[in-house]
Design an enzyme around this catalytic site. Structure first.
Site, PDB file in Angstrom:
ATOM      1  N   LYS A   1       0.884  -1.255  -0.001  1.00 45.61           N
ATOM      2  CA  LYS A   1       0.064   0.025   0.074  1.00 45.61           C
ATOM      3  C   LYS A   1       0.810   1.282  -0.092  1.00 45.61           C
ATOM      4  O   LYS A   1       1.683   1.561   0.934  1.00 45.61           O
ATOM      5  CB  LYS A   1      -1.000  -0.022   1.329  1.00 45.61           C
ATOM      6  CG  LYS A   1      -1.808   0.969   1.130  1.00 45.61           C
ATOM      7  CD  LYS A   1      -2.536   1.599   2.332  1.00 45.61           C
ATOM      8  CE  LYS A   1      -1.736   2.635   3.049  1.00 45.61           C
ATOM      9  NZ  LYS A   1      -1.868   4.005   2.259  1.00 45.61           N
TER      10      LYS A   1
ATOM     11  N   GLY B   1       7.318   5.110   8.136  1.00 43.29           N
ATOM     12  CA  GLY B   1       6.409   6.079   8.151  1.00 43.29           C
ATOM     13  C   GLY B   1       6.508   6.891   9.524  1.00 43.29           C
ATOM     14  O   GLY B   1       7.797   6.888  10.330  1.00 43.29           O
ATOM     15  N   SER B   2       5.639   7.539  10.115  1.00 46.54           N
ATOM     16  CA  SER B   2       5.727   8.527  11.403  1.00 46.54           C
ATOM     17  C   SER B   2       5.935   7.450  12.486  1.00 46.54           C
ATOM     18  O   SER B   2       4.930   6.190  12.567  1.00 46.54           O
ATOM     19  CB  SER B   2       4.515   9.243  11.490  1.00 46.54           C
ATOM     20  OG  SER B   2       3.305   8.775  11.576  1.00 46.54           O
ATOM     21  N   THR B   3       6.289   7.856  13.694  1.00 50.23           N
ATOM     22  CA  THR B   3       6.399   7.243  14.835  1.00 50.23           C
ATOM     23  C   THR B   3       5.031   6.947  15.461  1.00 50.23           C
ATOM     24  O   THR B   3       4.621   5.973  15.790  1.00 50.23           O
ATOM     25  CB  THR B   3       7.173   8.031  15.755  1.00 50.23           C
ATOM     26  OG1 THR B   3       8.448   7.841  15.502  1.00 50.23           O
ATOM     27  CG2 THR B   3       7.245   7.176  17.217  1.00 50.23           C
TER      28      THR B   3
ATOM     29  N   GLY C   1       3.498   4.330  13.576  1.00 52.00           N
ATOM     30  CA  GLY C   1       4.120   2.975  13.907  1.00 52.00           C
ATOM     31  C   GLY C   1       3.558   2.466  15.047  1.00 52.00           C
ATOM     32  O   GLY C   1       3.412   1.055  14.948  1.00 52.00           O
TER      33      GLY C   1
ATOM     34  N   GLU D   1      10.264   1.398  10.545  1.00 52.50           N
ATOM     35  CA  GLU D   1      11.414   2.338  10.258  1.00 52.50           C
ATOM     36  C   GLU D   1      10.712   3.632  10.315  1.00 52.50           C
ATOM     37  O   GLU D   1       9.935   3.811   9.400  1.00 52.50           O
ATOM     38  CB  GLU D   1      11.853   2.197   8.971  1.00 52.50           C
ATOM     39  CG  GLU D   1      13.378   2.830   8.748  1.00 52.50           C
ATOM     40  CD  GLU D   1      13.081   4.227   8.074  1.00 52.50           C
ATOM     41  OE1 GLU D   1      13.005   5.390   8.742  1.00 52.50           O
ATOM     42  OE2 GLU D   1      12.999   4.221   6.694  1.00 52.50           O
TER      43      GLU D   1
ATOM     44  N   CYS E   1      13.560  10.816   6.683  1.00 51.14           N
ATOM     45  CA  CYS E   1      13.597  10.493   8.177  1.00 51.14           C
ATOM     46  C   CYS E   1      14.981  10.599   8.857  1.00 51.14           C
ATOM     47  O   CYS E   1      14.951  10.890   9.864  1.00 51.14           O
ATOM     48  CB  CYS E   1      13.122   8.998   8.290  1.00 51.14           C
ATOM     49  SG  CYS E   1      13.981   7.894   7.232  1.00 51.14           S
TER      50      CYS E   1
ATOM     51  N   GLU F   1      10.362  15.825  15.452  1.00 51.50           N
ATOM     52  CA  GLU F   1      10.680  15.715  13.835  1.00 51.50           C
ATOM     53  C   GLU F   1       9.543  16.763  12.951  1.00 51.50           C
ATOM     54  O   GLU F   1       8.755  16.679  13.251  1.00 51.50           O
ATOM     55  CB  GLU F   1      10.606  14.357  13.621  1.00 51.50           C
ATOM     56  CG  GLU F   1      10.835  14.245  11.867  1.00 51.50           C
ATOM     57  CD  GLU F   1      10.606  12.617  11.700  1.00 51.50           C
ATOM     58  OE1 GLU F   1      11.360  12.150  10.793  1.00 51.50           O
ATOM     59  OE2 GLU F   1       9.551  12.097  12.114  1.00 51.50           O
TER      60      GLU F   1
END
Length: 862
Positions: free
Chosen positions: A233, A285-287, A290, A307, A341, A438
């Site tokens: 995706k 992607g973003s924390t 995740g 990641e 990132c 971030e």
């Protein structure tokens, strides 16, 4: 915003060779055209005087034609066919640089997930059984076909994402090809190099919008090489190159169902991830997202690698080449508009050169050109979407409110399009919002330091740990600092270098798992003996996990439990044994439990064997504190020294073989012979891991870098371990030994039913030179203690061997700080087996992979 129009570049050279037509076909020259050209003519001297950019546009024609071929509307790509289900909502894809509507794509629904996963599951049956050489040929063919379409892919990527065509053409797509070729090699070698491992099954790959195709290849290549099938995706903003890649896969002859692409929103991605037939999730992607995925698939038996975000430091010492460091900063933070990132968004510069460094960066910023992504002469393209630009603007406003100084400057910036100027923020503190969070945009923060120790402390003062760079001409300093940084990648005198042969991934809230290198292959395999667990979980037990009621006095009606054997007699009277309650082992000393409770150790027939302390939250906190105190010294010890201590533990355990075996026999009521075998196997296992103490340190990676890329297996840090009840001594040894020999410090809960085998090791540890705090033993209710260890923010990893409900709790709760987990989902393991009770699986869990990149360039670089 400070802006200047000065430029210091040249116009593109004109070709000195002109195409000549036959004389008969030469058109007549209009005198008016000659006069017009004379007016426009620029002399060579004027060109050198102005040094202005000339336009260097890349034609979008090939990408526009591909979009037109599909009527600018795309469905899913499943089983090597376009699938356009009826009644679906659509999503518009725009060019961020121009605002042009490129096409519409499909918003998937549940039926589309079923179709794609079903196709991948069916294809797995044949793809996973193919010889490695056959898979290698397929991947090699795919690499060649990607090369044939590189220009189309590069143009489409820049149009869809907004990044510079130079970055797409010269960085992203070549790396895609590199990953395909590299992992084609791993497919070829899989039967030798990965002979003890097998594919996991159907992989759900979810990739972000900043490097749409490059990050796709980081997931897909190792997955396919190891025999898995994939449902991917892409991000909503950037779906087009994933769909093009799928079409090229079919053209290259990849079997139907091996690679599938479905499009949809974030909720659609979650539905894909939690599908029962998906066996592995690979997410970048973003924390925050995740963490959502980690919780969503907790306790299901699925593998997951994350990641996530980063806040990478650039450390510049006064011994650095300042001009090179300035260019390094430009590459670190303004590459891809800072939407990376591992972007070097925190500049830490030694105070002696800080003013000079900041001045040079400001000057360099005046020459950065922002413009259309298809212009080959620009430095920075557009932000991917107005919503992302708004997020960046909000962070800048927050910095101003906190008293920071914001400097923004560039050579030129379009008046239309989704652009944001390069930004540098000074006068910030280590706790400033823009320093800690971030931003994911072209924003650099600047802090100063005085000493290398302070630099390391500031660099590690973050919840992230993805990338870092060190700038100095002193290689002794560079290597020492690089090793001390808590980040998955460290570049020396460089930043944002990537290659298929070196794994990329993070520590802490930057996630776990690696993309690339041999270390990345392990994310897509499991031991051959192990099948995927599919636990049936009682949610009520998960919600009440860790609840505990302290021990009470034993029921006097159960006389057997009240009996303590006499130890002799005094003047003809039986002499009862002195009551002894085993204490905790924390910081190298025996400590009473914080709560005055004891836990009874009872044999299967109901005989009381002894008592141990009932651990509590306070005991866990004390143990974690002791482990952190011991971690720096233990982690820096020579591997040989750690090996000698483990051998010494084995030696002292053998001296007490009879005593320890009798204890096992008394507790479990197994035969003395079986108990002795368990002790002997435990000693063998200590020798096994003692041997690995200095033989699993890492390797040199064969990347495309002119220099050296070193993979180091670092300790994970402070590890919590909950041991199984079966094989109380062997299970304990099999888990603590690999963790300790690789430099970790641990808090370990021995078997809840039969803990005395572990507590008997207190004196063994004391007489084996094991430093205090390396091994901390807390006894009591395993689940109660696991709850507090998993929730603890200063525990980097949690290993749990207990119930299915406990496994789900550990995985779900670990999302709080994205700690690594290793759980058994309630399934037993044969600890006496070499295949299941020892091996590389244990060493992988006990280590973090860091890649240090060391460029060369004194003699032959030019």
């Amino acid at each position: 915003m400070a802006t200047t129009t000065r430029t210091k570049t040249r116009t593109p050279k004109r070709s000195s060779v002109q195409n000549e037509e036959p004389a008969a076909k030469v058109a007549k020259i209009d005198p008016k055209d000659v006069e017009e050209n004379k007016k426009k003519a620029v002399s060579i001297s004027e060109i050198f005087e102005n040094l202005e950019y000339g336009p260097a546009p890349e034609s979008p024609a090939v990408a526009e034609a591909w979009l037109d071929d599909h009527n600018r509307h795309f469905g899913h790509f499943i089983n090597n066919q376009w699938v356009r289900p009826e009644g679906r909502k659509t999503y518009n894809s725009y060019n961020p640089a121009t605002g042009q509507l490129l096409c519409t794509t499909t918003q998937g629904e549940d039926e589309d997930v079923e179709l794609a996963v079903g196709a991948a599951k069916a294809a797995f049956e044949s793809w996973s059984k193919l010889p490695g050489h056959v898979r290698a040929r397929h991947m090699y063919s795919l690499a060649r076909h990607i090369q044939k379409h590189m220009r189309l892919i590069s143009v489409l990527e820049s149009m869809d994402n907004g990044k510079s065509i130079r970055e797409s053409r010269d960085c992203d797509i070549p790396l895609v090809v590199r990953h395909l070729y590299h992992h084609s090699g791993w497919a070829q070698l899989s039967e030798d190099e990965m002979k003890d491992w097998g594919p996991v099954g159907v992989v759900c790959a979810i990739v972000p919008w900043n490097f749409p195709l490059m990050l796709l290849s980081w997931k897909v290549c190792p997955a396919l090489a190891m025999g898995n099938t994939v449902v991917l995706k892409p991000a909503s903003y950037t779906r087009l190159t994933a769909l093009l890649f799928a079409e090229i896969c079919a053209e290259a002859g990849l079997p139907p169902g091996v690679f599938n692409v479905v499009t949809g929103n974030g909720a659609f991605g979650s539905k894909l991830a939690i599908h029962n037939d998906v066996d592995k999730i690979g997410f970048t992607g973003s924390t925050e997202v995740g963490q959502i995925l980690r919780r969503a698939v907790a306790g299901t038996g699925k593998k997951i690698s994350l990641e996530l975000g980063g806040k990478s430091p650039i450390i510049v010492f006064d011994s650095a080449d300042m001009d090179s460091a300035v260019e390094g900063v430009v590459d670190a933070i303004w590459f891809n508009q800072g939407q990376v990132c591992s972007a070097g968004s925190r500049l830490l510069v030694q105070d002696t050169v800080a003013d000079k460094m900041v001045a040079k960066i400001k000057e360099r910023m005046t020459h950065l050109r922002l413009g259309d992504s298809l212009d080959k002469s620009i430095d920075m393209g557009a932000i991917v979407d107005p919503s992302q630009r708004k997020t960046v603007e909000e962070y800048i406003q927050k910095a101003k409110e906190e008293g920071a100084e914001v400097y923004q400057c560039c050579a030129c910036i379009p008046s239309t399009g989704c652009y944001y100027p390069p930004t540098m923020i000074t006068n910030v503190q280590p706790v400033s919002t823009v320093v800690q969070e971030e931003i994911f945009g072209p924003v650099l923060t600047v802090l100063t330091f005085r000493t290398p120790k302070e630099a390391i402390s500031l660099a590690n003062n973050t919840k992230f740990g993805l990338g870092s760079s060190v700038w100095t001409e002193n290689m002794n300093l560079a290597m020492e600092v690089a090793i001390c940084l808590k980040a998955g990648a460290c570049w020396v005198n460089s930043h944002n270098l990537f290659d298929a042969a070196a794994g990329f991934g993070g520590y802490r809230e930057s996630g776990f798992g690696r993309d690339g290198g041999k270390e990345g292959l392990f994310e897509y395999v499991r031991p051959k003996w192990q099948k995927r667990a599919r636990p049936v979980v009682d949610e009520q037990k998960v919600n009440s996990f860790g609840a505990s009621v302290a021990s009470r006095p034993l029921n006097p009606l159960k006389a057997e439990q009240q009996t303590y054997p006499p130890v002799g007699n005094l003047e003809g009277t039986a002499l009862p044994s002195i009551d002894r309650t085993i204490k905790m082992y924390i910081g190298g000393a025996q400590k009473r439990p914080d709560a005055p409770y004891a836990h009874h150790v009872v044999s299967p027939s109901g005989k009381v064997i002894g008592q141990v302390g009932e651990g509590s939250r306070k005991d866990i906190r004390d143990a974690v504190e002791a482990a952190h105190k011991a971690a720096p010294g233990w982690g820096k010890r020579a591997a040989h020294n750690r090996a000698q201590i483990v051998y010494y533990i084995a030696e002292n355990l053998e001296l007490r073989r009879e005593e320890v075996a009798k204890r096992i026999s008394d507790m479990t009521e197994c035969s003395l012979e079986v108990a002795k075998n368990e002790v002997d196997t435990s000693i063998q296992r200590l020798f096994y891991y003692g041997a690995y103490a200095d033989k699993y340190g890492g390797s040199v990676q064969e990347t495309t870098l002119y220099g050296c890329t070193v993979r180091i297996h670092e300790p994970v840090g402070v590890v919590g371990i909950a041991c199984p009840d079966e094989c109380p001594l062997l299970g304990f040894v099999s888990l603590f030994a690999p963790a300790v020999i690789r430099g970790n410090t641990i808090i370990i809960m021995p078997s809840q039913k039969y803990p005395l085998s572990a507590t008997d090791l207190y004196q063994v540890f004391d007489t084996s030179d094991l430093p205090g705090g390396v091994v901390n033993i807390v006894t009591g209710d395993r689940d109660h203690l696991t709850k507090y260890l998993t929730e603890h923010q200063d525990v980097e990893s949690m290993w749990y061997f207990g119930s299915a409900e406990g496994s789900k709790f550990v995985e779900k709760t670990s999302a709080c700080n994205v700690k690594r987990t290793w759980v058994n989902y309630g399934e037993r393991r044969d600890w006496t087996s070499k295949e299941q009770g020892q091996g590389e699986e244990f060493l992988i869990q006990a280590t973090e992979c860091k890649n240090i990149w060391l460029p060369m360039g004194e003699v032959f670089a030019n």
